[in-house]
Design a protein around this motif. Sequence first.
Motif, PDB file in Angstrom:
ATOM      1  N   LEU A   1       0.799  -1.067  -0.083  1.00  0.00           N
ATOM      2  CA  LEU A   1      -0.125   0.224  -0.074  1.00  0.00           C
ATOM      3  C   LEU A   1       0.860   1.381  -0.129  1.00  0.00           C
ATOM      4  CD1 LEU A   1      -2.919  -1.105   2.507  1.00  0.00           C
ATOM      5  CD2 LEU A   1      -2.963  -0.546  -0.050  1.00  0.00           C
ATOM      6  N   GLY A   2       2.021   1.257   0.634  1.00  0.00           N
ATOM      7  CA  GLY A   2       2.790   2.343   0.734  1.00  0.00           C
ATOM      8  C   GLY A   2       3.485   2.611  -0.597  1.00  0.00           C
ATOM      9  N   GLU A   3       3.811   1.273  -1.529  1.00  0.00           N
ATOM     10  CA  GLU A   3       4.385   1.779  -2.662  1.00  0.00           C
ATOM     11  C   GLU A   3       3.210   2.365  -3.618  1.00  0.00           C
ATOM     12  OE1 GLU A   3       7.373  -0.842  -5.453  1.00  0.00           O
ATOM     13  OE2 GLU A   3       5.580  -1.850  -4.712  1.00  0.00           O
ATOM     14  N   ILE A   4       2.011   1.795  -3.540  1.00  0.00           N
ATOM     15  CA  ILE A   4       0.954   2.258  -4.419  1.00  0.00           C
ATOM     16  C   ILE A   4       0.453   3.608  -4.265  1.00  0.00           C
ATOM     17  CG2 ILE A   4      -1.450   2.177  -4.774  1.00  0.00           C
ATOM     18  CD1 ILE A   4      -1.366  -0.784  -4.207  1.00  0.00           C
ATOM     19  N   PHE A   5       0.643   4.419  -2.991  1.00  0.00           N
ATOM     20  CA  PHE A   5       0.320   5.576  -2.765  1.00  0.00           C
ATOM     21  C   PHE A   5       1.517   6.368  -2.909  1.00  0.00           C
ATOM     22  CE2 PHE A   5      -3.117   3.659  -0.160  1.00  0.00           C
ATOM     23  CZ  PHE A   5      -4.058   4.296  -0.735  1.00  0.00           C
ATOM     24  N   PHE A   6       2.640   5.924  -2.467  1.00  0.00           N
ATOM     25  CA  PHE A   6       3.780   6.767  -2.957  1.00  0.00           C
ATOM     26  C   PHE A   6       3.713   6.807  -4.411  1.00  0.00           C
ATOM     27  CE2 PHE A   6       7.911   7.719  -0.912  1.00  0.00           C
ATOM     28  CZ  PHE A   6       8.684   8.305  -2.001  1.00  0.00           C
TER      29      PHE A   6
ATOM     30  N   LEU B   1       1.131   9.540  -5.643  1.00  0.00           N
ATOM     31  CA  LEU B   1       1.516  10.972  -5.317  1.00  0.00           C
ATOM     32  C   LEU B   1       2.636  11.456  -5.824  1.00  0.00           C
ATOM     33  CD1 LEU B   1       0.911  11.119  -1.338  1.00  0.00           C
ATOM     34  CD2 LEU B   1      -0.530  12.109  -3.187  1.00  0.00           C
ATOM     35  N   THR B   2       3.450  10.530  -6.852  1.00  0.00           N
ATOM     36  CA  THR B   2       4.499  10.895  -7.269  1.00  0.00           C
ATOM     37  C   THR B   2       4.623  10.855  -9.012  1.00  0.00           C
ATOM     38  OG1 THR B   2       5.834   8.982  -7.122  1.00  0.00           O
ATOM     39  CG2 THR B   2       6.170  10.980  -5.389  1.00  0.00           C
ATOM     40  N   ALA B   3       3.135  10.253  -9.371  1.00  0.00           N
ATOM     41  CA  ALA B   3       2.779   9.929 -10.661  1.00  0.00           C
ATOM     42  C   ALA B   3       3.903   8.833 -11.389  1.00  0.00           C
ATOM     43  CB  ALA B   3       2.718  11.154 -11.675  1.00  0.00           C
ATOM     44  N   ASP B   4       4.273   7.806 -10.630  1.00  0.00           N
ATOM     45  CA  ASP B   4       5.242   6.906 -11.073  1.00  0.00           C
ATOM     46  C   ASP B   4       4.102   5.852 -11.814  1.00  0.00           C
ATOM     47  OD1 ASP B   4       7.118   4.880 -11.540  1.00  0.00           O
ATOM     48  OD2 ASP B   4       8.117   5.332  -9.572  1.00  0.00           O
ATOM     49  N   TRP B   5       4.089   5.965 -13.040  1.00  0.00           N
ATOM     50  CA  TRP B   5       2.964   5.087 -13.895  1.00  0.00           C
ATOM     51  C   TRP B   5       3.621   3.654 -13.692  1.00  0.00           C
ATOM     52  CZ3 TRP B   5      -1.034   7.548 -13.162  1.00  0.00           C
ATOM     53  CH2 TRP B   5      -1.067   8.920 -12.961  1.00  0.00           C
ATOM     54  N   ALA B   6       5.055   3.427 -13.836  1.00  0.00           N
ATOM     55  CA  ALA B   6       5.773   2.014 -14.161  1.00  0.00           C
ATOM     56  C   ALA B   6       5.437   1.276 -12.859  1.00  0.00           C
ATOM     57  CB  ALA B   6       7.087   2.327 -14.246  1.00  0.00           C
ATOM     58  N   ILE B   7       5.378   1.680 -11.757  1.00  0.00           N
ATOM     59  CA  ILE B   7       5.017   1.124 -10.550  1.00  0.00           C
ATOM     60  C   ILE B   7       3.506   0.779 -10.322  1.00  0.00           C
ATOM     61  CG2 ILE B   7       4.814   1.048  -8.218  1.00  0.00           C
ATOM     62  CD1 ILE B   7       7.589   2.403  -8.226  1.00  0.00           C
ATOM     63  N   LEU B   8       2.724   1.768 -10.866  1.00  0.00           N
ATOM     64  CA  LEU B   8       1.349   1.572 -10.675  1.00  0.00           C
ATOM     65  C   LEU B   8       0.851   0.516 -11.774  1.00  0.00           C
ATOM     66  CD1 LEU B   8       0.083   5.063 -10.198  1.00  0.00           C
ATOM     67  CD2 LEU B   8      -0.068   3.468  -8.650  1.00  0.00           C
ATOM     68  N   GLU B   9       1.383   0.384 -12.862  1.00  0.00           N
ATOM     69  CA  GLU B   9       0.908  -0.740 -13.809  1.00  0.00           C
ATOM     70  C   GLU B   9       0.847  -1.809 -13.198  1.00  0.00           C
ATOM     71  OE1 GLU B   9       1.921  -1.238 -18.366  1.00  0.00           O
ATOM     72  OE2 GLU B   9       3.336  -0.189 -17.425  1.00  0.00           O
TER      73      GLU B   9
END
Length: 183
Positions: free
Chosen positions: A109-114, A117-125
């Motif tokens: 969850l920390g990685e998702i919310f991080f 908030l930082t628009a890191d689309w590669a992680i969100l994918e």
Amino acid sequence: MKRLFLVTALLALSFNARSEISFSQLAQITVMPEKHAGSFVQQKYLQVVDASLESSGVFDYERGKSIRWEILEPIQSELLMTPSGVSSKQNGEELLQLDTSTNPAAAALGEIFFAILTADWAILESYVELSGSIDGDNWHAVLEPLDQSARLAFTRVELSGSGLLEKIVLHESSGDRTTIVLE
């Protein structure tokens, strides 16, 4: 007849200007500075009492290192997220301390919310399904969790902006909703 054709052509062009969105398109049109700071207004809707609470504060982040979210009004509190943990303080007193190395759910969850908030689309994918649209410089993304543990926290997150992320709407599994406007 010419007028009808012209109106139809203009409508077709306006619909074509608005397209479905992909993670790679978002990565191309959004701005991800190394460091960023600003203020926010946050509205929390609580379903159980059918009421909303408004707060405001400041935030800052350094990509890959930390996000500090400080509510200044009506009650002062601070949330600090780093890759190694999450901590929360209210009036200088620590309320929560989570170590991501010993708590896998907190880590995810920390990685998702991080990433949100930082628009890191590669992680969100790898965590969410994406839908939405692009209209010129403006974009709107809807993220729905793929992972069951993430679904326990939220059912959907709506993000929108023009370059930088400007608005977040977090739909929680409880029925509560948090709307954040970044300034």
